[in-house]
Design an enzyme around this catalytic site. Structure first.
Site, PDB file in Angstrom:
ATOM      1  N   GLY A 229       0.854  -1.225  -0.272  1.00  0.00           N
ATOM      2  CA  GLY A 229      -0.018  -0.058  -0.039  1.00  0.00           C
ATOM      3  C   GLY A 229       0.813   1.307   0.136  1.00  0.00           C
ATOM      4  CD  GLU A 267       2.455  -8.568   1.804  1.00  0.00           C
ATOM      5  OE1 GLU A 267       2.892  -9.698   1.926  1.00  0.00           O
ATOM      6  OE2 GLU A 267       1.073  -8.699   1.854  1.00  0.00           O
ATOM      7  N   PRO A 268       5.606  -4.149  -0.347  1.00  0.00           N
ATOM      8  CG  PRO A 268       7.174  -2.266  -0.261  1.00  0.00           C
ATOM      9  CD  PRO A 268       6.860  -3.874   0.042  1.00  0.00           C
ATOM     10  N   GLY A 269       4.370  -3.388  -3.743  1.00  0.00           N
ATOM     11  CA  GLY A 269       4.341  -3.733  -5.149  1.00  0.00           C
ATOM     12  C   GLY A 269       4.608  -2.607  -5.857  1.00  0.00           C
ATOM     13  NE  ARG A 270      -0.132   1.471  -5.978  1.00  0.00           N
ATOM     14  CZ  ARG A 270      -1.172   1.358  -6.783  1.00  0.00           C
ATOM     15  NH1 ARG A 270      -1.217   1.728  -7.946  1.00  0.00           N
ATOM     16  NH2 ARG A 270      -2.074   0.412  -6.486  1.00  0.00           N
ATOM     17  NE  ARG A 306      -3.239   3.137 -10.172  1.00  0.00           N
ATOM     18  CZ  ARG A 306      -3.338   4.692 -10.442  1.00  0.00           C
ATOM     19  NH1 ARG A 306      -3.187   5.265 -11.717  1.00  0.00           N
ATOM     20  NH2 ARG A 306      -3.458   5.050  -9.425  1.00  0.00           N
ATOM     21  CB  CYS A 335     -14.628  -2.774 -30.635  1.00  0.00           C
ATOM     22  SG  CYS A 335     -13.794  -3.125 -32.122  1.00  0.00           S
ATOM     23  CE1 TYR A 363      -0.832  -4.542  -8.606  1.00  0.00           C
ATOM     24  CE2 TYR A 363      -0.093  -2.476  -7.646  1.00  0.00           C
ATOM     25  CZ  TYR A 363      -0.166  -3.896  -7.410  1.00  0.00           C
ATOM     26  OH  TYR A 363      -0.162  -4.262  -6.313  1.00  0.00           O
TER      27      TYR A 363
HETATM   28  C1  LIG Z   1      -1.374  -9.510   0.003  1.00  0.00           C
HETATM   29  C2  LIG Z   1      -0.924  -8.366  -0.970  1.00  0.00           C
HETATM   30  N1  LIG Z   1       0.272  -7.968  -0.520  1.00  0.00           N
HETATM   31  C3  LIG Z   1       0.798  -6.730  -1.285  1.00  0.00           C
HETATM   32  C4  LIG Z   1       0.023  -6.127  -2.181  1.00  0.00           C
HETATM   33  C5  LIG Z   1       0.584  -5.058  -2.921  1.00  0.00           C
HETATM   34  O1  LIG Z   1       0.307  -3.900  -2.834  1.00  0.00           O
HETATM   35  P1  LIG Z   1       0.831  -2.505  -3.289  1.00  0.00           P
HETATM   36  O2  LIG Z   1       1.265  -2.566  -4.712  1.00  0.00           O
HETATM   37  O3  LIG Z   1      -0.428  -1.422  -3.207  1.00  0.00           O
HETATM   38  O4  LIG Z   1       1.915  -2.112  -2.385  1.00  0.00           O
HETATM   39  C6  LIG Z   1      -1.120  -6.667  -2.403  1.00  0.00           C
HETATM   40  C7  LIG Z   1      -1.908  -5.857  -3.579  1.00  0.00           C
HETATM   41  O5  LIG Z   1      -3.022  -6.091  -3.815  1.00  0.00           O
HETATM   42  C8  LIG Z   1      -1.577  -7.713  -1.840  1.00  0.00           C
HETATM   43  O6  LIG Z   1      -2.804  -8.057  -1.910  1.00  0.00           O
END
Ligand SMILES: Cc1ncc(COP(=O)(O)O)c(C=O)c1O
Length: 384
Positions: A229, A267-270, A306, A335, A363
């Site tokens: 997040g 656990e960040p992704g974004r 997104r 389309c 994403y």
């Molecule tokens: C379990 C879990 N961990 C980590 C993430 C990564 O979230 P973000 O990209 O917002 O940091 C998500 C995103 O949906 C998630 O569901």
């Protein structure tokens, strides 16, 4: 000032000419800079696990692995990608509200720490293993969440985790399991949050929840996973997240909760992958329709969904043309009138102009509707 684009105009033009358009390009240097900025701000008691769902590109995974990252997976496909990195046991986690038996078998074979989202995960794991297996329990908290956007779904009904009020009953049932032991807590309660004080407040509430579970049920957690997040700017006027404040907040929490002697996990992704990506697409044609000026591009929601999901466009520039103030509706080639990438102000556009969308490293393509209309899947270029 925010740098919303990992590549300057000359590099964008070079990449487009070399690899064709539309295409995605990811900067190894930008990914590394983002990882290092966050890692440096965190104490050694905070583990950084990259959420593979943000972007599973092998270049990104390998770069983060070489920097010491752990990995958060949410499907067997993600587990297999991380398995290919040949990491030591203990660096992979497996979350997800609908884990199938084949996925749990794979997780056990890899020595992955499972984030159990309900009693079914615990019972299935227990039946599949014959040795003591530590898991984390994902709890869906009762507290109100300021998510930024509603990806996780607030504090109402949720498919994720065990509802906080149901934890005591679950623990009672779990006491009869032979091999599976709850050794960690997992809470994910934010999405694209750029306000460090709000994120730190959520982290604090999770530690309080952990303390209640420790006090009332004697759960001595080895790990508390605070989820992801961590937000990034998608526009010049948006402030970047203050990672030093996040790090300081976590250190303060560790000091304030001496009952907890384990490690925290983010656990960040974004945050880790977003800034390294640029999506390049050319204008196919311009159409003026009843007062609206459409720029119809080579790609749309098949590659970037997104803006449709959140109403927030990716930052965009016209390569080699500077700033402009002409309003355009950016449409893709699909389309459906849902195929829009945003209403933006740009310099005057013509067919063939190259557009670069920034912060598309997370994403982006992996979330797009790539199969819809069977356009070729764009190349993803790893720029080392
Ligand atoms: C379990 C879990 N961990 C980590 C993430 C990564 O979230 P973000 O990209 O917002 O940091 C998500 C995103 O949906 C998630 O569901």
């Amino acid at each position: 000032m925010n740098n919303l684009f990992a590549f300057d105009d000359a590099t964008c033009r070079h990449l487009a000419e070399k690899h064709g358009t539309p295409c995605f390009a990811y900067s190894g240097a930008a990914a590394e800079a983002q990882f290092t900025a966050l890692r440096t701000a965190l104490s050694s008691r905070v583990r950084l696990a990259y959420a593979v769902k943000a972007n599973p590109h092998p270049g990104i995974l390998a770069r983060f692995a070489s920097l010491g990252a752990s990995f958060d997976c949410a499907s067997i496909g993600e587990l297999m990608r991380v398995d290919a990195l040949l990491l030591p046991v203990g660096r992979t986690f497996f979350a997800g509200p609908g884990k199938r038996e084949t996925e749990l078998r794979k997780a056990l074979a890899m020595g992955v720490r499972v984030q159990a989202e309900g009693f079914e995960d615990l019972a299935r794991l227990d039946a599949l293993t014959d040795r003591e297996t530590a898991v984390n329990l994902r709890v869906h908290p009762a507290f109100e969440i300021d998510e930024g956007n509603r990806i996780i779904g607030g504090s109402g009904p949720s498919a994720f985790g065990v509802d906080e009020e149901d934890v005591p009953a679950l623990l009672q049932r779990a006491a009869d399991l032979r091999h599976v032991r709850i050794r960690g807590l997992h809470v994910f309660a934010a999405s694209n949050q750029r306000d460090a004080s709000k994120l730190s407040a959520i982290h604090g509430v999770v530690l309080e929840l952990g303390k209640r579970l420790y006090d009332t049920h004697g759960l001595a957690f080895e790990q508390i996973d605070l989820g992801g997040g961590l937000g990034i700017p998608y526009a010049l006027e948006q402030n970047p997240l203050d990672v030093k404040m996040i790090g300081q907040g976590l250190s303060n929490l560790l000091a304030a909760h001496p009952w907890f002697t384990g490690e925290l996990i983010l656990e960040p992704g974004r945050f880790l992958a977003g800034p390294c990506g640029v999506y390049l697409a050319r204008v196919v044609r311009i159409k003026e329709s009843r007062g609206t000026r459409f720029a119809i591009l080579e790609g749309g929601i098949n590659h970037l969904i997104r803006p449709l999901l959140t109403g927030e466009p990716f930052p965009v520039k016209v390569v080699g043309k500077g700033e402009g103030d002409l309003p355009y509706t950016l449409a893709g080639p699909l389309c459906t009138s849902l195929d829009r990438l945003g209403d933006v102000c740009l310099p005057e556009l013509a067919a063939g102009d190259l557009l670069a969308f920034g912060s598309t490293g997370a994403y982006g393509l992996n979330e797009g509707m790539t199969h819809f209309l069977s356009h070729p899947v764009p190349p993803e270029v790893w720029v080392n």
